[in-house]
Design a protein around this motif. Structure first.
Motif, short mmCIF file in Angstrom:
data_model
loop_
_atom_site.label_atom_id
_atom_site.label_comp_id
_atom_site.label_asym_id
_atom_site.label_seq_id
_atom_site.Cartn_x
_atom_site.Cartn_y
_atom_site.Cartn_z
N UNK A 279 2.36 28.95 21.37
CA UNK A 279 2.35 28.23 20.02
C UNK A 279 1.27 28.91 19.13
N UNK A 280 0.48 29.87 19.75
CA UNK A 280 -0.07 30.56 18.72
C UNK A 280 0.67 31.74 18.12
N UNK A 281 1.49 32.16 18.63
CA UNK A 281 2.43 33.23 17.96
C UNK A 281 3.34 32.50 17.07
N UNK A 282 3.41 31.27 17.16
CA UNK A 282 4.40 30.34 15.99
C UNK A 282 3.32 30.06 14.87
N UNK B 181 -3.71 39.89 21.17
CA UNK B 181 -5.37 39.82 21.25
C UNK B 181 -5.51 38.31 20.11
N UNK B 182 -4.75 38.26 18.98
CA UNK B 182 -5.02 36.91 18.24
C UNK B 182 -4.56 35.78 18.99
N UNK C 150 -5.49 30.72 21.65
CA UNK C 150 -5.09 29.71 22.78
C UNK C 150 -6.57 29.32 23.19
N UNK C 151 -7.41 29.99 23.53
CA UNK C 151 -8.82 29.82 24.06
C UNK C 151 -9.41 28.73 23.08
N UNK D 88 -7.84 44.28 29.99
CA UNK D 88 -8.51 43.87 28.88
C UNK D 88 -8.45 42.50 28.21
N UNK D 89 -7.23 42.02 28.48
CA UNK D 89 -7.01 40.60 27.89
C UNK D 89 -7.84 39.69 28.63
N UNK D 90 -7.86 39.74 29.77
CA UNK D 90 -8.82 38.73 30.99
C UNK D 90 -10.41 39.18 30.37
#
Length: 365
Positions: free
Chosen positions: A229-232, A283-284, A289-290, A330-332
């Motif tokens: 959803x963040x990509x959207x 990353x964004x 999402x968090x 890195x994402x974790x």
């Protein structure tokens, strides 16, 4: 040398991720979900694609399937194979790329006035367009998403009340906090063993049953959907299409040519299904999402837990997922750091993933 790409067929137009190799006089594509196809190099047709000429489409003479890749080293590898029949086609691809990168002749677009206004910046129009996507109406995102949907091919949509109830509860919880105004977030569940979900511009999110059957909690599913959803909401898909547009098309799009945007539907479908986002965009989306999970009363660390699950080196599904989602470690670390910074009030989801998995996943192929 191997290359990543997609394969589509005359009877199955949905893009499937493949690993491509050139060996023993043939091009071979092995699908991530099983199956393979090959073409003899001396019997192969090549076509350039994309407005920057970054895609190459490879077909047998009967055109029963198409293998596509945008790997910049692929054309060089074909040239190194030294197949006489390919030489004129490779030359055509090279000319197309050179022409696309130079851009259309400025006089055709009445760009003389723009030269005076923008000067050298004109050559950065695709990047400028991508940067200014936020000023465009979200109706463009919906138009592109609607046009891209048929390019996905026939999805094996499932009608499972328990699965629908879970993803709808997640959708409602997330959308209330995701800043999705102007985007119609709709979720489709499709039967496919790939562990993935992807989003088209405008808000259509496709969840594959492989994700539902691999996740270890409802919050993990929610974390992945919050990321999509963040990509959207960040309009990453539209920004990526703008980067792919040649100079001439970018100017046209900047002037409001909606039909020009929808002409990029095939690229939009391919980018979405292959998770074709930059490291910065991923990353964004993780950070958003968090934040959305925290606001929705869900466990923000669940997204990191899902990433950790997909780092299992002995799991074929995990290896396929990581091939299109690099930099997992890195994402974790990023998600865990963001999650530790907050102590959200938890409001558990009502629907149980484990109960769903006992029925849905037992019937999965």
């Amino acid at each position: 040398m191997t290359f990543r790409g997609t394969i589509t067929g005359a009877d199955d137009p949905r893009p499937h991720a493949v690993t491509i190799t050139i060996d023993a006089g043939s091009l071979r594509a092995v699908r991530d979900d099983g199956g393979e196809a090959s073409i003899a190099l001396d019997a192969m047709t090549l076509e350039p694609g994309g407005f920057d000429g970054d895609f190459v489409f490879c077909r047998p003479r009967d055109a029963r399937f198409t293998i596509a890749t945008s790997d910049p080293a692929f054309v060089d590898a074909l040239g190194a194979a030294n197949v006489a029949e390919l030489a004129p086609q490779l030359a055509k691809v090279g000319r197309h790329r050179a022409s696309s990168r130079r851009g259309a002749h400025l006089s055709k677009l009445g760009a003389l006035a723009m030269i005076a206004l923008f000067g050298v910046a004109l050559w950065n129009v695709p990047s400028m367009l991508a940067a200014s996507v936020g000023m465009l109406p979200t109706s463009i995102d919906r138009a592109v998403g609607d046009a891209a949907t048929p390019e996905l091919g026939a999805l094996d949509e499932i009608d499972d009340p328990a699965a629908s109830a879970l993803v709808e509860e997640i959708r409602a919880r997330l959308v209330a906090h995701a800043g999705a105004d102007g985007h119609d977030i709709r979720i489709t569940i499709a039967r496919d063993e790939q562990v993935n979900a992807f989003a088209l511009p405008g808000g259509r999110v496709v969840v594959l049953t492989g994700l539902l059957c691999t996740a270890r909690s409802s919050d993990e599913v929610a974390g992945v959907l919050a990321h999509e959803i963040a990509h959207v909401t960040r309009r990453h898909g539209l920004r990526n299409l703008a980067h792919r547009a040649g100079i001439g098309l970018a100017i046209s799009l900047w002037l409001g040519d909606v039909e020009g945007w929808t002409a990029l539907a095939a690229d939009a479908a391919t980018l979405a299904s292959q998770s074709g986002y930059s490291r910065a965009q991923e990353s964004e989306a993780d950070a958003d999402a968090v934040r959305t999970m925290i606001a929705a009363g869900l466990d923000p660390a669940a997204l990191a837990a899902f990433f950790a699950t997909m780092e299992r080196p002995d799991d074929a599904a995990a290896l396929r997922w990581m091939s299109t989602h690099p930099d997992t470690a890195e994402r974790i670390a990023q998600v865990q750091a963001l999650a530790r910074a907050e102590r959200p009030t938890r409001v558990p989801l009502e629907h149980d993933l484990a109960a769903l998995q006992r029925t849905l996943c037992a019937a999965a192929p």
